[in-house]
Design an enzyme around this catalytic site. Structure first.
Site, PDB file in Angstrom:
ATOM      1  N   HIS A  71      -2.398   7.396   7.382  1.00 47.46           N
ATOM      2  CA  HIS A  71      -1.415   8.291   6.742  1.00 47.46           C
ATOM      3  C   HIS A  71      -2.076   9.599   6.290  1.00 47.46           C
ATOM      4  O   HIS A  71      -1.471  10.661   6.374  1.00 47.46           O
ATOM      5  CB  HIS A  71      -0.803   7.620   5.499  1.00 47.46           C
ATOM      6  CG  HIS A  71       0.363   6.723   5.780  1.00 47.46           C
ATOM      7  ND1 HIS A  71       1.527   7.167   6.370  1.00 47.46           N
ATOM      8  CD2 HIS A  71       0.571   5.409   5.517  1.00 47.46           C
ATOM      9  CE1 HIS A  71       2.390   6.159   6.460  1.00 47.46           C
ATOM     10  NE2 HIS A  71       1.833   5.068   5.952  1.00 47.46           N
TER      11      HIS A  71
ATOM     12  N   CYS B  91       6.140  -0.126   7.590  1.00 47.62           N
ATOM     13  CA  CYS B  91       5.750   1.045   6.796  1.00 47.62           C
ATOM     14  C   CYS B  91       6.950   1.498   5.982  1.00 47.62           C
ATOM     15  O   CYS B  91       8.065   1.553   6.503  1.00 47.62           O
ATOM     16  CB  CYS B  91       5.289   2.169   7.729  1.00 47.62           C
ATOM     17  SG  CYS B  91       4.771   3.657   6.848  1.00 47.62           S
ATOM     18  N   LEU B  92       6.702   1.825   4.726  1.00 48.41           N
ATOM     19  CA  LEU B  92       7.787   2.290   3.857  1.00 48.41           C
ATOM     20  C   LEU B  92       8.375   3.599   4.368  1.00 48.41           C
ATOM     21  O   LEU B  92       9.520   3.925   4.054  1.00 48.41           O
ATOM     22  CB  LEU B  92       7.279   2.459   2.415  1.00 48.41           C
ATOM     23  CG  LEU B  92       6.816   1.153   1.750  1.00 48.41           C
ATOM     24  CD1 LEU B  92       6.154   1.443   0.406  1.00 48.41           C
ATOM     25  CD2 LEU B  92       7.989   0.186   1.578  1.00 48.41           C
TER      26      LEU B  92
ATOM     27  N   GLN C 175       3.000  10.017   1.644  1.00 42.96           N
ATOM     28  CA  GLN C 175       4.306   9.347   1.711  1.00 42.96           C
ATOM     29  C   GLN C 175       5.222   9.769   0.559  1.00 42.96           C
ATOM     30  O   GLN C 175       6.429   9.582   0.628  1.00 42.96           O
ATOM     31  CB  GLN C 175       4.141   7.820   1.693  1.00 42.96           C
ATOM     32  CG  GLN C 175       3.484   7.282   2.952  1.00 42.96           C
ATOM     33  CD  GLN C 175       3.381   5.766   2.918  1.00 42.96           C
ATOM     34  OE1 GLN C 175       2.455   5.212   2.343  1.00 42.96           O
ATOM     35  NE2 GLN C 175       4.361   5.096   3.494  1.00 42.96           N
TER      36      GLN C 175
ATOM     37  N   GLY D  51       0.847  -1.189   0.000  1.00 44.40           N
ATOM     38  CA  GLY D  51       0.000   0.000   0.000  1.00 44.40           C
ATOM     39  C   GLY D  51       0.879   1.236   0.000  1.00 44.40           C
ATOM     40  O   GLY D  51       2.046   1.162   0.390  1.00 44.40           O
TER      41      GLY D  51
ATOM     42  N   HIS E  47      -4.284   1.385   7.932  1.00 47.89           N
ATOM     43  CA  HIS E  47      -2.922   1.933   7.986  1.00 47.89           C
ATOM     44  C   HIS E  47      -2.790   3.084   6.974  1.00 47.89           C
ATOM     45  O   HIS E  47      -2.221   4.136   7.290  1.00 47.89           O
ATOM     46  CB  HIS E  47      -1.939   0.792   7.675  1.00 47.89           C
ATOM     47  CG  HIS E  47      -0.503   1.185   7.520  1.00 47.89           C
ATOM     48  ND1 HIS E  47       0.488   0.721   8.360  1.00 47.89           N
ATOM     49  CD2 HIS E  47       0.126   1.953   6.594  1.00 47.89           C
ATOM     50  CE1 HIS E  47       1.660   1.213   7.968  1.00 47.89           C
ATOM     51  NE2 HIS E  47       1.477   1.961   6.893  1.00 47.89           N
ATOM     52  N   GLU E  48      -3.346   2.906   5.775  1.00 47.47           N
ATOM     53  CA  GLU E  48      -3.244   3.938   4.725  1.00 47.47           C
ATOM     54  C   GLU E  48      -4.102   5.164   5.059  1.00 47.47           C
ATOM     55  O   GLU E  48      -3.667   6.298   4.864  1.00 47.47           O
ATOM     56  CB  GLU E  48      -3.646   3.380   3.356  1.00 47.47           C
ATOM     57  CG  GLU E  48      -2.840   2.181   2.869  1.00 47.47           C
ATOM     58  CD  GLU E  48      -1.338   2.349   2.946  1.00 47.47           C
ATOM     59  OE1 GLU E  48      -0.859   3.495   2.956  1.00 47.47           O
ATOM     60  OE2 GLU E  48      -0.637   1.331   3.022  1.00 47.47           O
TER      61      GLU E  48
END
Ligand code: GNR
Ligand code: NI
Length: 189
Positions: free
Chosen positions: A140, A94-95, A51, A46, A136-137
């Site tokens: 963000h 997480c990236l 991000q 995702g 989670h997204e």
């Protein structure tokens, strides 16, 4: 198509609330395609627009596990309209928080309402990893990272390590890494 740089914590842009998208047009579709390519290259399951430094309510997802295979999903202005009382715990990564993982408990099932790639309103029932990832997204988009769901002690330890790793990288870049040169100079000694 283009790969976009992914911001890492601590970065003030990751703490901001993103603005709703007002039109699903070709420029937005281009951004979604670049985000999807960036997510696959990372690799991740995702990616949310903040991000990559774009403060818009936009998410791309593709979950490909034995239990869940979604194919590429584009969620514009996603909203949770229903959440289960029952929680599920997943080890999240997480990236934007590279190389750190923690268990996070969230509602096990959610229903999400969003606009698709064509600007058409859709609803999707999510469970398992998909439910976790969607939440989670959306976090963000509200400036929330998975480390905001864990203890302050653990969160601060992770943030300190990320900052230290970044400073080391910056120092190496500034000094110029003499790895290849050092090797070449050995026979000359
Ligand atoms: O690639 C990712 N894997 C992942 C694993 C467990 C819970 C959430 C995620 S999302 C993450 C990619 C990312 O940072 N998305 O914002
Ligand atoms: Ni993330």
């Amino acid at each position: 198509m283009a790969l976009l740089p992914i911001l890492t914590a601590p970065d003030p842009r990751l703490k901001k609330k993103s603005k709703p998208v007002d039109a699903v047009d070709d420029a937005l579709r281009r951004l979604m395609d670049d985000m999807l390519e960036t997510m696959y290259a990372a690799p991740g399951i995702g990616l949310a627009a903040p991000q990559v430094g774009v403060l818009k309510r936009l998410v791309v997802l593709d979950i490909d596990r034995e239990e869940v295979k979604t194919g590429p999903l584009f969620l514009v202005n996603p909203e949770i309209v229903e959440a289960s009382d029952e929680d599920a715990t997943y080890e999240e990564g997480c990236l934007s928080v590279p190389e750190h993982y923690s268990d996070v408990a969230r509602p096990a099932k959610v229903r999400v309402r969003y606009l698709d790639r064509d600007g058409k309103q859709q609803e999707m029932a999510c469970e398992g990893l998909l439910a976790t990832c969607v939440q989670h997204e959306i976090d963000h988009l509200d400036g929330i990272l998975f480390i905001d769901h864990i203890s302050a002690l653990k969160r601060n330890m992770i943030l300190r390590k990320l900052l230290k790793a970044r400073k080391e990288k910056e120092r190496e870049a500034a000094e110029g890494k003499p790895v290849a040169k050092a090797k070449e100079s050995v026979p000359a000694l």
